[in-house]
Design an enzyme around this catalytic site. Structure first.
Site, PDB file in Angstrom:
ATOM      1  N   PRO A  80      32.036  33.707  39.892  1.00  0.00           N
ATOM      2  CA  PRO A  80      32.175  33.638  41.576  1.00  0.00           C
ATOM      3  C   PRO A  80      33.141  34.982  41.983  1.00  0.00           C
ATOM      4  O   PRO A  80      34.008  34.673  41.225  1.00  0.00           O
ATOM      5  CB  PRO A  80      32.617  32.580  41.210  1.00  0.00           C
ATOM      6  CG  PRO A  80      32.540  31.551  39.690  1.00  0.00           C
ATOM      7  CD  PRO A  80      32.372  32.450  38.869  1.00  0.00           C
ATOM      8  N   CYS A  81      32.464  35.541  43.022  1.00  0.00           N
ATOM      9  CA  CYS A  81      32.953  36.014  43.916  1.00  0.00           C
ATOM     10  C   CYS A  81      33.811  36.172  44.861  1.00  0.00           C
ATOM     11  O   CYS A  81      34.517  37.268  45.201  1.00  0.00           O
ATOM     12  CB  CYS A  81      31.807  37.200  44.226  1.00  0.00           C
ATOM     13  SG  CYS A  81      30.673  36.111  45.652  1.00  0.00           S
ATOM     14  N   GLN A  82      33.866  34.676  45.382  1.00  0.00           N
ATOM     15  CA  GLN A  82      34.733  34.388  46.353  1.00  0.00           C
ATOM     16  C   GLN A  82      36.587  35.145  46.277  1.00  0.00           C
ATOM     17  O   GLN A  82      36.869  35.415  46.915  1.00  0.00           O
ATOM     18  CB  GLN A  82      34.591  32.936  46.706  1.00  0.00           C
ATOM     19  CG  GLN A  82      33.294  32.082  47.384  1.00  0.00           C
ATOM     20  CD  GLN A  82      32.465  31.898  46.472  1.00  0.00           C
ATOM     21  OE1 GLN A  82      32.529  32.793  45.146  1.00  0.00           O
ATOM     22  NE2 GLN A  82      31.397  31.542  46.139  1.00  0.00           N
ATOM     23  N   PHE A  84      37.471  37.895  45.141  1.00  0.00           N
ATOM     24  CA  PHE A  84      37.033  38.703  45.248  1.00  0.00           C
ATOM     25  C   PHE A  84      35.930  40.190  46.158  1.00  0.00           C
ATOM     26  O   PHE A  84      36.490  41.223  46.646  1.00  0.00           O
ATOM     27  CB  PHE A  84      36.501  39.645  43.937  1.00  0.00           C
ATOM     28  CG  PHE A  84      37.028  39.380  42.821  1.00  0.00           C
ATOM     29  CD1 PHE A  84      38.474  40.431  42.253  1.00  0.00           C
ATOM     30  CD2 PHE A  84      36.551  38.704  42.013  1.00  0.00           C
ATOM     31  CE1 PHE A  84      38.903  39.415  41.339  1.00  0.00           C
ATOM     32  CE2 PHE A  84      37.584  38.071  40.767  1.00  0.00           C
ATOM     33  CZ  PHE A  84      38.260  38.443  40.358  1.00  0.00           C
ATOM     34  N   SER A  85      35.456  38.886  47.339  1.00  0.00           N
ATOM     35  CA  SER A  85      34.842  39.180  47.849  1.00  0.00           C
ATOM     36  C   SER A  85      35.753  39.563  49.524  1.00  0.00           C
ATOM     37  O   SER A  85      36.438  39.113  49.920  1.00  0.00           O
ATOM     38  CB  SER A  85      33.344  38.924  48.380  1.00  0.00           C
ATOM     39  OG  SER A  85      34.310  37.360  49.225  1.00  0.00           O
TER      40      SER A  85
END
Length: 401
Positions: A80-82, A84-85
């Site tokens: 999941p990228c949240q 770091f996004s």
């Protein structure tokens, strides 16, 4: 046959890319029910890239990996990228969606010959430098897990000490990292993604990331020096937009160059060739999947959309799928509308026969979280090539002895 396992599979962008690169995916693990339904629906419809895919619905930390084949060549996935996004809260390891350690634990359990991790550009922010170093060390020595009540800082120190020690570190991977713009590999979208690739230490592989195949300069040359772009796309002279002022100097320099060997960036206009305008009655045109008009597109500060004669801005997965106008096209006359699901799928280079499960906002979330298939294929193809070369060297050594 090269076997792969997909973690955090989402709608399947990375899984389709690895399949196109020559891997056979033994399973795809995903806990989101809508994304799982997308994978299952395409499997049931017999889509050739997923018709034999085993879809496992659940948390990657709770899967029985002993039930999978023991000779898996590749584990790939996009945690999941949240955390770091750019659009997230930037909490990294403090975010309970940070699943990099879970990925490392799967490496320890499955022990593949190689792995691929893809994630957002935000992972490379200077504020995450130490944590990114931790991720890379964690993947390089996946058997050295975090102890109970150990912080990631303490674990980083222990991993760093193990890296330079002479003792047995267990399973080891050589790890490399690079940042790519999907437009540079033929996707009609300016989407930057980080790839972390590792090869098991017993593999005689000197991995190199793929070279770019497309460029902005080549596009600007075709548009504003030779005019080939407008001819190729049958754009009438009266419909050609004004040359972008901010690109004037760059375009002038291109007039003196004859060394551009790469292909032009692909644009929204080119990506949507063959698709009719979506119908206002909410129905899909005959024979075209997921091509329904979503009303309500508006331009306002910070919400300006994607001009059709450039690659699209990176699609986003916001609460309504359109947090910054990235999921909206801008026509030459300045009018706007939202991309349909099918158009968004083309921007992400999913095949036209691939369907998406859920309402527009849900499917746009799946697409906004995906990696472009063509970019995944480019990276996975290099991994497959180096695995096969390593296998060839091993066979040659055996014959020599």
């Amino acid at each position: 046959m090269l076997r792969s396992l997909e973690l955090f599979a989402g709608a399947g962008g990375l899984a389709l890319g690895t399949e196109l690169a020559g891997f056979h995916s033994v399973a795809a693990v995903e806990k989101d029910k809508w994304a799982c339904e997308t994978l299952r629906q395409n499997k049931e419809r017999g889509h050739p890239l997923v018709r034999n895919l085993r879809v496992i619905s659940g948390d990657v930390r709770n899967i029985d990996y002993d039930s999978l084949p023991s000779d898996i060549d590749l584990v790939s996935g996009g945690p999941p990228c949240q955390p770091f996004s750019i659009g997230g809260k930037h909490q990294a390891h403090r975010d309970d969606r940070d699943m990099f350690s879970a990925f490392a634990d799967v490496l320890s359990a499955v022990r593949p010959k190689a792995f691929i991790i893809e994630n957002v550009k935000g992972l490379t922010r200077s504020s995450f430098t130490n944590y990114l170093h931790y991720i890379e060390l964690r993947m390089s020595m996946p058997d050295i897990g975090m102890r109970e009540d150990e912080t990631w800082h303490d674990h980083l120190k222990r991993l760093a000490a193990e890296e330079t020690s002479t003792g047995d570190k267990g399973l080891r991977y050589g790890v490399v990292r690079s940042l790519f713009n999907a437009a540079d590999f033929g996707a009609p979208q300016k989407r930057e993604r980080v790839f972390i690739v590792g090869f098991r230490e017993d593999q005689d592989a000197k991995f190199e990331f793929p070279d770019e195949t497309h460029s902005l300069d080549a596009l600007l040359r075709d548009q504003w020096v030779t005019g080939e772009y407008w001819d190729r796309n049958q754009v009438a002279k009266k419909d050609i937009p004004a040359q972008p002022i901010r690109m004037k100097r760059r375009i002038e320099r291109l007039r003196e160059r004859n060394d551009i060997s790469l292909s032009p960036w692909r644009t929204v206009r080119e990506a949507l060739q063959g698709l009719p305008e979506p119908r206002r009655d909410g129905r899909c045109p005959p024979g075209i999947l997921d091509h329904r008009l979503q009303l309500g597109a508006k331009v306002y500060p910070g919400h300006t959309g994607s001009p059709i004669d450039l690659p699209a801005k990176a699609l986003k997965a916001g609460d309504h799928g359109v947090p910054g106008g990235e999921n909206m096209m801008v026509r030459p006359d300045g009018s706007v509308r939202y991309f349909t699901v099918r158009e968004s799928a083309r921007l992400q280079t999913f095949p036209d026969g691939y369907v998406f499960h859920g309402a527009w906002s849900e499917t746009m979330r799946q697409l906004g979280n995906a990696v472009p298939v063509v970019l995944a294929q480019s990276v996975a193809s290099e991994v497959a090539k180096h695995l096969l070369l390593a296998k060839g060297r091993e066979i040659a050594k055996r014959k020599a002895h």
